[in-house]
Every structure is written in structure tokens, then in C-alpha cells.
Design a protein around this motif. Structure first.
Motif, PDB file in Angstrom:
ATOM      1  N   TYR A 130      -1.202   5.885 -11.389  1.00 36.06           N
ATOM      2  CA  TYR A 130      -2.187   4.985 -10.801  1.00 36.06           C
ATOM      3  C   TYR A 130      -3.161   5.673  -9.860  1.00 36.06           C
ATOM      4  N   GLY A 131      -2.791   6.846  -9.329  1.00 39.78           N
ATOM      5  CA  GLY A 131      -3.572   7.458  -8.275  1.00 39.78           C
ATOM      6  C   GLY A 131      -3.152   6.884  -6.929  1.00 39.78           C
ATOM      7  N   GLN A 132      -3.841   7.265  -5.878  1.00 38.99           N
ATOM      8  CA  GLN A 132      -3.507   6.772  -4.554  1.00 38.99           C
ATOM      9  C   GLN A 132      -3.856   5.290  -4.450  1.00 38.99           C
ATOM     10  N   SER A 133      -3.100   4.571  -3.635  1.00 38.60           N
ATOM     11  CA  SER A 133      -3.335   3.140  -3.468  1.00 38.60           C
ATOM     12  C   SER A 133      -3.162   2.758  -2.009  1.00 38.60           C
ATOM     13  N   ASP A 134      -4.206   2.154  -1.434  1.00 37.02           N
ATOM     14  CA  ASP A 134      -4.121   1.666  -0.062  1.00 37.02           C
ATOM     15  C   ASP A 134      -4.177   0.140  -0.030  1.00 37.02           C
ATOM     16  N   THR A 135      -3.905  -0.467  -1.196  1.00 39.02           N
ATOM     17  CA  THR A 135      -3.986  -1.918  -1.332  1.00 39.02           C
ATOM     18  C   THR A 135      -2.720  -2.448  -1.998  1.00 39.02           C
ATOM     19  N   PRO A 136      -2.167  -3.561  -1.527  1.00 41.22           N
ATOM     20  CA  PRO A 136      -1.030  -4.172  -2.223  1.00 41.22           C
ATOM     21  C   PRO A 136      -1.418  -4.598  -3.643  1.00 41.22           C
ATOM     22  N   TYR A 137      -0.448  -4.605  -4.521  1.00 37.84           N
ATOM     23  CA  TYR A 137      -0.708  -5.043  -5.895  1.00 37.84           C
ATOM     24  C   TYR A 137       0.578  -5.535  -6.522  1.00 37.84           C
ATOM     25  N   VAL A 138       0.437  -6.072  -7.742  1.00 40.40           N
ATOM     26  CA  VAL A 138       1.573  -6.557  -8.523  1.00 40.40           C
ATOM     27  C   VAL A 138       1.538  -5.868  -9.881  1.00 40.40           C
ATOM     28  N   ALA A 184       0.843  -1.197   0.000  1.00 39.42           N
ATOM     29  CA  ALA A 184       0.000   0.000   0.000  1.00 39.42           C
ATOM     30  C   ALA A 184       0.879   1.249   0.000  1.00 39.42           C
ATOM     31  N   GLY A 185       0.434   2.274  -0.722  1.00 42.08           N
ATOM     32  CA  GLY A 185       1.232   3.495  -0.819  1.00 42.08           C
ATOM     33  C   GLY A 185       2.310   3.426  -1.868  1.00 42.08           C
ATOM     34  N   HIS A 186       2.221   2.437  -2.757  1.00 42.67           N
ATOM     35  CA  HIS A 186       3.184   2.274  -3.857  1.00 42.67           C
ATOM     36  C   HIS A 186       4.608   2.076  -3.340  1.00 42.67           C
ATOM     37  N   VAL A 187       4.751   1.238  -2.325  1.00 43.17           N
ATOM     38  CA  VAL A 187       6.062   0.920  -1.772  1.00 43.17           C
ATOM     39  C   VAL A 187       6.514  -0.435  -2.305  1.00 43.17           C
ATOM     40  N   VAL A 188       7.724  -0.495  -2.860  1.00 46.92           N
ATOM     41  CA  VAL A 188       8.288  -1.752  -3.354  1.00 46.92           C
ATOM     42  C   VAL A 188       9.100  -2.375  -2.212  1.00 46.92           C
ATOM     43  N   HIS A 247       6.833   6.050  -5.061  1.00 47.08           N
ATOM     44  CA  HIS A 247       5.416   6.314  -4.793  1.00 47.08           C
ATOM     45  C   HIS A 247       4.889   7.510  -5.582  1.00 47.08           C
ATOM     46  N   GLU A 248       5.725   8.548  -5.763  1.00 45.12           N
ATOM     47  CA  GLU A 248       5.249   9.735  -6.477  1.00 45.12           C
ATOM     48  C   GLU A 248       5.041   9.435  -7.960  1.00 45.12           C
ATOM     49  N   ALA A 249       5.995   8.712  -8.563  1.00 45.39           N
ATOM     50  CA  ALA A 249       5.859   8.347  -9.980  1.00 45.39           C
ATOM     51  C   ALA A 249       4.621   7.474 -10.190  1.00 45.39           C
ATOM     52  N   ARG A 272       8.953  -3.681 -16.075  1.00 43.92           N
ATOM     53  CA  ARG A 272       9.112  -2.869 -17.279  1.00 43.92           C
ATOM     54  C   ARG A 272       8.158  -1.668 -17.243  1.00 43.92           C
ATOM     55  N   GLU A 273       6.924  -1.906 -16.788  1.00 43.47           N
ATOM     56  CA  GLU A 273       5.980  -0.798 -16.696  1.00 43.47           C
ATOM     57  C   GLU A 273       6.431   0.210 -15.646  1.00 43.47           C
ATOM     58  N   LEU A 274       6.926  -0.289 -14.512  1.00 41.43           N
ATOM     59  CA  LEU A 274       7.402   0.628 -13.478  1.00 41.43           C
ATOM     60  C   LEU A 274       8.526   1.514 -14.008  1.00 41.43           C
ATOM     61  N   LEU A 275       9.462   0.939 -14.752  1.00 44.63           N
ATOM     62  CA  LEU A 275      10.561   1.743 -15.299  1.00 44.63           C
ATOM     63  C   LEU A 275      10.018   2.794 -16.265  1.00 44.63           C
TER      64      LEU A 275
END
Length: 379
Positions: A138-146, A118-122, A131-133, A150-153
Motif C-alpha cells: 500500500y505504501g505509507q499511510s497516515d490515514t485510517p482505512y478499512v 494510521a501507520g497500518h496498525v490493526v 505495518h511492514e507487510a 482475506r486481503e491482509l492475509l
């Protein structure tokens, strides 16, 4: 319903237990059906083989090692085959082969996945603060995701471009593109609009404004009121932010519309996607226009939105013509059928690096490419 509620779910097995998380893909790709765990001990050859077969690798090792693994996978994708492939029979076939190869490359390299808290933390060793990028896209995120590495870069690169901006010599200012909005890195079309004599300085419409660069340029050239339109939410936000940054909010209005705003103008400008082919992701809609929908929509609606003696400026590359995807006669036929006539045309050669890259599979088309500003009027 929140954005996260509408996201699909990715499933995998780890430490003998079934796991799942939200899946994010700006390209609109579905979550991989087969997922294995990978870490610093995973050989690049193994990772490449699994990814090529459609098996995703969820990374649990060091973040920087994951970047190196992705680079190693890319080298394997780009490695020239031992046996030279059969030459394409035409540039059209070469284009379709190139698109297929690009799609397969993206799919393979997109199989290296990262976990996000949550919070875009790897939650990986040596992982940067992203998290800012991520939040900008994506907007704000309070949920874990995958999501794919390549997309993150790509998000990180876009974040840097958005901060730094792109110098536009014709404007004398910087334009700050957002992720997913066509970046004005090819300046030829901007130069055409900068040099063409204005038919009027009172009002102009900029159809499909994107970053707002042409709307800003027209205002800077002295057009008293410019209305830029787009139907993409990111483009609208991006154009408004650029116009505000340039201090042009009193001269330029950005509105949501599918092509034209209401009314008529003495100048209507449009720089539609140049290639009539199916985009492989939402991001590619700025370049690929299936069946030339936007181009034909602009032409068919132009006469009804021009004042008497008004001009429509169509900025279009002939790249598609050299690829055999559209003919010049087709374009001229659409112009005529729309009740329009050609007043004149200004041309400019491309300056981007690929135009001089003889190793590019589409080099013959790129070398011959010409970008034109067509001055159109109602018959």
C-alpha cells in the motif's frame, strides 16, 4: 494528489452514528454498500449468511477469532452441496463454472473487514504487527482505512515469500517475488529455457520479465547483455531488486516498455499469460490474457525485433487448448500471419500438485497439459 486522496470511502453505522473511512482493495473491488458490526459473539452461520447476501462485517473483536471465523466461513463456502450439480457439458463450460465459483468464493470471504489506523496498525486484541507487510503493497499511510481480512492475509503471505524467496534449481539461486507479481513456483518453463541451446550469447530481450527470473537465467547462462521489459511498476521494481541481489546489474537492464524495447536481438524470449480469459483482479493479469493480447502482440512484433537468423522463444502452455479457449490451429495461424516460422519445439509436463488431483474440476485439462518452448524465426 496522494494515493489516499484517490481512494474510495466506505460508510457504516456504529453506536447510532454514521461513520466512514478510506477503503482499500488491491483487487479493485468497490466498497461494500451494506456494512454491519461483528465481534466475537457473531456466529459463523450468521456471518456466512450475511456475507453471501453481500453484507460486509466490520470486525471489532479479537483478531485471532476473526481468523477462525474466516476459516469457518471458508468451510461453508467449500462444503459440497447435498445434491450433486449437473456435470459440465464440456471442459470450456467447466472452466467458466470454476471461474464463477472462484469469484463468488472470493467475494463472500472478502466481506470480513478489518479496521486500520494510521501507520497500518490493526487496533484489535492479539493483532500482529502488519505495518511492514502493508507498507510494501500500500505504501505509507497516515490515514485510517478499512480492508478485507482475506486481503491482509494475502499481504502477510506475500511478505513472507518476499523475505524467504523461492529456490530456483535451474538458477541455483533464490528469487524473491513481490505481491502482485507472478511467482515462479512452476519451474517447468524455467527448465525449458535453461536447457534450450542458445542461438547467441551477445544479446537477449526478455519480454514481460516479471520477477526477472528468465533474464537472470539467460545472463547466468552467458548472454552478455539482457534487456528485460515490463509495464507493471511492481514487476519493474521486483525484477530490478532480484537482479541487484544476484549481482547481475552489469549484465541485465530492466526497462519499462509495452512488450519490446527498441532495436533487434538474436534472442527474444517471452512467457506470456497462458489463459485467454478476463482476469477478475489486477493480480490475475499474469495468468489471464483477454483475447490473447500479449501473446498476439509478441508474435506480431517479433520479426521486427529479431536480427537476421535470430530466434524468438515463446514459452506457452497448451492448457487453454484443452479448455477449448484457443485451438492449436489458431496459434499456428497467428504465427504464420506474423511472418514467422516454427524452427522447433521442446515440451515438458507440469509437475504442480493440481496435475495429479483427480478432484480438481479441471483435472482432465491439467492432466493433458503440456508446456512448450516454441523456437520461432522470421520467414
Amino acid at each position: 494528489m496522494s494515493v489516499t486522496d484517490s481512494l474510495p470511502t466506505i460508510h457504516w453505522t456504529e453506536d447510532g452514528a454514521e461513520r466512514s473511512a478510506m477503503w482499500r482493495s488491491e483487487a479493485g473491488l468497490p466498497p461494500p454498500k451494506r456494512v454491519v458490526i461483528a465481534d466475537d459473539q457473531t456466529p459463523a452461520d450468521t456471518a456466512f449468511r450475511l456475507a453471501s447476501e453481500g453484507t460486509a462485517l466490520l470486525w471489532r473483536g479479537d483478531f485471532q477469532n476473526a481468523r477462525q471465523l474466516l476459516q469457518a466461513m471458508a468451510r461453508r463456502v467449500d462444503r459440497k452441496p447435498k445434491k450433486a450439480p449437473k456435470p459440465a457439458a464440456s471442459l470450456t463450460e467447466a472452466f467458466h463454472k470454476h471461474r464463477l465459483a472462484q469469484s463468488q468464493r472470493a467475494r463472500t470471504l472478502g466481506m470480513l473487514l478489518l479496521p486500520f489506523e494510521a501507520g497500518h496498525v490493526v487496533p484489535l486484541r492479539r493483532a500482529p504487527d502488519v505495518h511492514e507487510a502493508c507498507e510494501q503493497v500500500y505504501g505509507q499511510s497516515d490515514t485510517p482505512y478499512v480492508a478485507s481480512m482475506r486481503e491482509l492475509l494475502g499481504l502477510i503471505g506475500a511478505f513472507e515469500w518476499r523475505k524467504k524467496g523461492i529456490e530456483i534449481p535451474a538458477l541455483g539461486e533464490r528469487i524473491h517475488p513481490w505481491y502482485g507479481v507472478f511467482s515462479p513456483v512452476r519451474g517447468e518453463y524455467i527448465d525449458l529455457v535453461a536447457k534450450e541451446p542458445l542461438p547467441s550469447g551477445t544479446l537477449a530481450f526478455d519480454i514481460g520479465t516479471g520477477t526477472g527470473v528468465l533474464a537472470a537465467l539467460l545472463a547466468q547462462r552467458g548472454v552478455k547483455r539482457v534487456v528485460g521489459t515490463d509495464q507493471d511498476a511492481r514487476a519493474l521494481g521486483n525484477a530490478r531488486a532480484n537482479i541487484e541481489r544476484l549481482g547481475l546489474t552489469g549484465d541485465v537492464e530492466i526497462i519499462e516498455a509495452d512488450l519490446f524495447p527498441e532495436g533487434r536481438a538474436p534472442l527474444v524470449v517471452c512467457n506470456p499469460p497462458w489463459v485467454p480469459a478476463r482476469p477478475s483482479s489486477p493480480i490475475e493479469h499474469a495468468v489471464f490474457d483477454p483475447d490473447s493480447r500479449m501473446l498476439r502482440g509478441f508474435l506480431n512484433g517479433l520479426a521486427a525485433h529479431l536480427t537476421p537468423d535470430g530466434q524468438g522463444w515463446l514459452i506457452l502452455s497448451d492448457f487453454a487448448e484443452h479448455l477449448g479457449l484457443r485451438t492449436r490451429d489458431e496459434l499456428l495461424g497467428w504465427i504464420d500471419a506474423a511472418g514467422l516460422k516454427v524452427l522447433g519445439r521442446s515440451d515438458i509436463r507440469p509437475r504442480h500438485p493440481k496435475a495429479a488431483d483427480a478432484d480438481d474440476p479441471l483435472f482432465a485439462a491439467r492432466k493433458a497439459e503440456m508446456t512448450s518452448l516454441w523456437r520461432l524465426a522470421a520467414k
